[in-house]
Design a protein around this motif. Structure first.
Motif, PDB file in Angstrom:
ATOM      1  N   LYS B  37       0.863  -1.178   0.000  1.00  0.00           N
ATOM      2  CA  LYS B  37       0.000   0.000   0.000  1.00  0.00           C
ATOM      3  C   LYS B  37       0.897   1.224   0.000  1.00  0.00           C
ATOM      4  O   LYS B  37       1.891   1.270   0.729  1.00  0.00           O
ATOM      5  CB  LYS B  37      -0.863  -0.043   1.258  1.00  0.00           C
ATOM      6  N   TYR B  39       0.913   5.524   0.104  1.00  0.00           N
ATOM      7  CA  TYR B  39       0.320   6.860   0.149  1.00  0.00           C
ATOM      8  C   TYR B  39       1.209   7.817  -0.631  1.00  0.00           C
ATOM      9  O   TYR B  39       2.409   7.566  -0.804  1.00  0.00           O
ATOM     10  CB  TYR B  39       0.184   7.335   1.601  1.00  0.00           C
ATOM     11  N   ALA B  86      -5.526   4.706  -1.315  1.00  0.00           N
ATOM     12  CA  ALA B  86      -4.081   4.682  -1.557  1.00  0.00           C
ATOM     13  C   ALA B  86      -3.848   3.962  -2.884  1.00  0.00           C
ATOM     14  O   ALA B  86      -4.793   3.488  -3.510  1.00  0.00           O
ATOM     15  CB  ALA B  86      -3.358   3.945  -0.429  1.00  0.00           C
TER      16      ALA B  86
END
Lengths: 113, 114
Positions: B37, B39, B86
C-alpha cells in the motif's frame, strides 16, 4: 525497530549532471538492500540489489550505478543524468532470510530538466 | 515484458463495501506474492502476502486469494474505509534465493468514498 533514511527528498538536476542518492538503514545488520524506481504511470522497477558490502547486482541496463561501501549504506549514482532518469527512487531493505522487501524508505523525487 | 499486471489503474468504492483489487502474472515460477500500500510521497508499506502453496491468506479486513491455474491473485478489503484510499501494488518473487527481488505491477489507485 528498523528505520530507513533517504536523502534528499526532492532533487532537480540538469541533463548531464551527476547524481548521488544515499540510503541508510538502522536497527538491523547485514540486510539485503534494494533500489527501486517508479517512473510516471508505471510500477516499481527493481534497479539494483545487494546482499552484502561491495556486492551489487544490476537488474536493468542503464547509466545508473550502485555501491554499498558499508553494511547499512546503499548509494545510487550517475555520472551523467538523462531526461529518462526522472522518477521516484525508493530504497528498501529486507531481512536476509525473508524473501521480500520489508521496508521502503520515504523516496527521492528526481526531476531531470 | 510486464510479468505482473494490474489492469485497472483506478477503483472507486463506497465506504463499508468490498474493494477487490486484481493482479495477473505470467511467470509460472513465481512462488511468493505480496500486496503493498502506498500513500502519496511515501514509500510502499507491506500489507499482506501469500505463498504459492496456499490459495488464501487473511489478515483482519484484508484477504488475498491466489488462483495458480489462472495466474491471478486478488486483494479483498472488507469493509472498505476512507483511510484505505491509496495506491496498491501487487508484487511477485521468483525465488527466496535471489536476494528477495520483487517484480511489481503498475499499481491500482483505490478511492474509498465516505
Amino acid at each position: 525497530s528498523q528505520t530507513i533514511h533517504q536523502w534528499p527528498a526532492t532533487l532537480v538536476q540538469p541533463v548531464g549532471s551527476p547524481l548521488s542518492l544515499e540510503c541508510t538503514v538502522e536497527g538491523t545488520s547485514n540486510p539485503n538492500l534494494y533500489w527501486y524506481r517508479q517512473a510516471a504511470g508505471r510500477g516499481l522497477q527493481l534497479l539494483f540489489y545487494s546482499v552484502g558490502i561491495g556486492q551489487i547486482s544490476s537488474e536493468v541496463p542503464q547509466n545508473l550505478s550502485a555501491s554499498r561501501p558499508q553494511d547499512r549504506q546503499f548509494i545510487l549514482s550517475s555520472k551523467k543524468l538523462l531526461l529518462s532518469d526522472s522518477g521516484f527512487y525508493l530504497c528498501a531493505w529486507s531481512d536476509p532470510i525473508r524473501p521480500h522487501a520489508d521496508l521502503f524508505g520515504p523516496g527521492t523525487r528526481l526531476t531531470v530538466l | 515484458d510486464q510479468q505482473v499486471k494490474q489492469n485497472s489503474p483506478s477503483l472507486s468504492v463506497q465506504e463499508g463495501r468490498i474493494s477487490i483489487l486484481n493482479c495477473d502474472y505470467t511467470n509460472s515460477m513465481f512462488d511468493y506474492f505480496l500486496w503493498y500500500k502506498k500513500y502519496p510521497a511515501e514509500g510502499p508499506t507491506f500489507l499482506i502476502s501469500i505463498s504459492s502453496i496456499k490459495d488464501k491468506n487473511e489478515d483482519g479486513r484484508f484477504t488475498v486469494f491466489l488462483n495458480k491455474s489462472a495466474k491471478h491473485l486478488s486483494l479483498h478489503i472488507v469493509p472498505s474505509q476512507p483511510g484505505d484510499s491509496a495506491v496498491y501494488f501487487c508484487a511477485a518473487s521468483v525465488s527466496r534465493n535471489q536476494g528477495g527481488k520483487l517484480i511489481f505491477g503498475q499499481g491500482t489507485e483505490l478511492s474509498v468514498k465516505p
